[in-house]
Scaffold this active site. Structure first.
Site, PDB file in Angstrom:
ATOM      1  N   HIS A  29      -0.297  -6.877   4.215  1.00 26.85           N
ATOM      2  CA  HIS A  29      -0.858  -6.211   4.282  1.00 26.85           C
ATOM      3  C   HIS A  29      -0.704  -4.635   4.556  1.00 26.85           C
ATOM      4  CE1 HIS A  29      -5.387  -4.217   3.468  1.00 26.85           C
ATOM      5  NE2 HIS A  29      -5.495  -5.053   3.272  1.00 26.85           N
ATOM      6  N   ARG A  86      -9.922   1.926   1.296  1.00 24.55           N
ATOM      7  CA  ARG A  86      -9.107   2.884   0.721  1.00 24.55           C
ATOM      8  C   ARG A  86     -10.410   2.440  -0.703  1.00 24.55           C
ATOM      9  NH1 ARG A  86      -4.923   0.062  -0.343  1.00 24.55           N
ATOM     10  NH2 ARG A  86      -5.290  -1.567   1.851  1.00 24.55           N
TER      11      ARG A  86
END
EC number: 1.3.5.1
Length: 583
Positions: free
Chosen positions: A232, A248
């Site tokens: 990740h 995000r």
């Protein structure tokens, strides 16, 4: 002592609870038990933050979700499994709604959805940024309505029992007392999660040590696609705690040390003030983690005592949005990084997060061993291929946990054993395992080898050889090193010989399986001589569909050696093509 149930679910996280509920719904007359290393609400499912993907909008379609998943997985996904997954995910999320899951809402009262990496439409349901916690709590509350489901909380399953090729139970040890018990079953479902703890820097909880993978592997079931380890792109340095992709999705930017949105340099599109689907920060996780490595090689990351980092910038989102949609992110940053993302940049770096590989199953969770099923991150069905898209894992554990539960219920109803008790072969296996556990408890070791040292060396080997980028010589060396670690493990001792919550014994039992799983990871990576998704070989930089559009299957022989083969990918509608993002 011996207990008996129709079905035993090993693991009390999201997949395990959903499987148990499905069994109770399918056939209330079956005797079901859950064996879990921890109390169910301490399972790692609670750590999932961002959301769960399912098609519910009029502007979306099952085909689009399926294509996003298949292309995101670099065409290594079995498309029949993907089609089943996207078709059943919506009703699973609606079912959770009916059971009381507090999904976040739009002002008009409808369920809110957010964008997520690699998805071309807004289809990710969420409960602020604590989706996994609320999902697991909802499942646990639902399970409690089935009072006949027995729970073995804080029990560790150490081996599966196999009679004439069929799985018929397990041996487990109660952590609180050291009591060893044989638990017979007509069917067993493995839902123990992934194996992130074979790496030193991971988002995974300490309990995620690949237990279910090792149980199946040693019983004779193959592991599939173990070389595909997801990094990740946004973990907090030092702790490895995840900063959810939702940060995000809500508009966060990734910046290098110069304050530059560097993803625009890696074929992920051009920067825009607002998040754009399948572009920049909403690209797939493998591409974003690979971009970090390139930035580091260019000298554009920031050195810290805990490794190089880039920055996640949330400041422009404002306190109101962060507190409404990302409250847990703010809490984590304050508690573990001592910063406030409302006014400060968040240092992040790639971190091991998820295993695309696992126990080989069909679309109903059945393994190659009759009577043995698997679901969730323990299993490889395979809907994730070479790279999982964010927000697909929670609906996956619901869909395939339910499928495995229903399939196991049907199998158990057709194969219920008589009251004769276990066969002589099963009794012998159980006695042998009980004697082994007693010997492990009294281990004094030779030569001063320590479990913690062997585990640390294994993690260092995996980090070096099975990182974001790999190469043949390093993988070859890693295979040899893990073999040596297995030899060292055989001579290691423990200091604690008590029976009450003996964490040193638990660590020893975990490490035994972790070494087998680690060997499968590096051996699979060595054999796959191409670059695809999360498996990037610097010595084979291109994808090779001619030779490797296939799943890696690793079998463990009785002497511990590995046999590697390949299984063709199931393609139903979408032939392999280019992965295109940012355009």
């Amino acid at each position: 002592m011996t207990a008996q149930h129709n079905i035993v679910v090993i693991g009390g996280g999201g997949a395990g609870l959903r499987a148990a509920i499905a069994i109770a719904e399918t056939n209330p007359h079956l005797d079901v038990a859950i064996v879990s290393k921890v109390y169910p609400m301490r399972s790692h499912t609670v750590s999932a933050e961002g959301g769960a993907a399912a098609v519910t909008g009029d502007d979306d379609s099952l085909d689009e979700h399926a294509h996003d998943t298949v292309s995101g997985g670099d065409w290594l996904c079995d498309q029949d499994a993907v089609e089943a997954f996207v078709a059943e995910a919506p009703k699973e999320l609606v079912q959770l709604e009916h059971w009381g899951c507090p999904w976040s809402r739009k002002p008009d009262g409808r369920v809110a959805v957010r964008p997520f990496g690699g998805m071309k439409k807004l289809r990710t349901w969420f409960a602020a940024d604590k989706t996994g916690f609320h999902l697991l709590h909802t499942l646990f509350q639902r399970l409690l309505t089935y009072s006949d489901v027995m729970r073995y909380d804080e029990w560790f399953a150490t081996t599966l029992l196999v009679d004439d090729g069929r799985v018929c139970g397990l041996v487990a040890i109660e952590l609180a007392t050291g009591r060893i018990e044989t638990i017979l079953a007509d069917a067993v479902i493995l839902c123990t999660g992934g194996c992130g703890r074979v790496f030193p820097f991971t988002t995974n909880a300490n309990i995620k040590t690949g237990d279910g993978m090792a149980l199946a592997f040693r019983a004779g079931a193959p592991l599939k696609d173990m070389e595909f380890v997801q990094y990740h792109p946004t973990g907090l340095p030092f702790t490895g705690i995840l900063i959810t992709e939702a940060a995000r999705a809500e508009g966060g930017w990734l910046l290098n040390k110069d304050g530059y949105r560097y993803l625009q340099d890696y074929d992920l599109g051009k920067p825009t003030p607002e998040p754009r689907l399948r572009s920049m920060e909403l690209g797939p996780r493998d591409r974003l983690s690979q971009a970090f490595v390139h930035e580091h090689n260019k000298g554009r990351t920031v050195d810290t005592p805990y490794g190089p980092v880039v920055y996640l910038d949330l400041r422009h989102l404002g306190a109101d949005l962060i507190d409404a949609k990302l409250p847990f992110v703010r809490e984590l940053c304050r508690d573990y990084q001592h910063i406030d993302p409302v006014v400060e940049l968040v240092p992040v770096r790639p971190v091991v997060h998820y295993m695309m590989g696992g126990v080989h199953t069909d679309i109903n969770g059945a393994t190659t061993l009759p009577g043995l099923y698997a679901a969730g991150e323990t299993a490889c069905v395979s809907i994730n291929g070479a790279n999982r898209l964010g927000s697909n894992s929670l609906p996956e554990l619901l869909v395939f946990g339910a499928r495995a539960g229903r399939a196991a219920a049907d199998y158990a109803a057709r194969h219920q054993k008589s009251d004769r008790g276990p066969s002589s072969a099963v009794r012998a296996q159980a006695r042998t395992e009980a004697l082994r556990l007693e010997r492990e408890l009294s281990r004094h070791g030779q030569g001063g080898e320590r479990i913690a040292d062997i585990r640390a060396d294994m993690q260092a080997t995996l980090e070096s050889a099975a990182g974001i980028y790999r190469d043949g010589p390093t993988l070859t060396k890693a295979v040899e090193e893990i073999r040596v670690l297995q030899e060292r493990f055989a001579t290691a001792g423990i200091d604690d010989h008590s029976r009450t919550f003996n964490t040193e014994l638990t660590a020893l039992l975990e490490l035994s399986g972790m070494l087998d799983v680690a060997l499968a990871i590096v051996e699979s990576g060595l054999r796959r001589e191409e670059s695809r998704g999360a498996h990037q070989r610097t010595d084979f930089p291109n994808r090779d569909d001619e030779h490797f559009l296939a799943h890696t299957l690793v079998h463990r022989e009785s002497d511990g050696t590995l046999r590697v083969g390949y299984l063709p990918v199931t393609i139903t509608r979408w032939p392999p093509g280019e992965r295109v993002y940012g355009r």
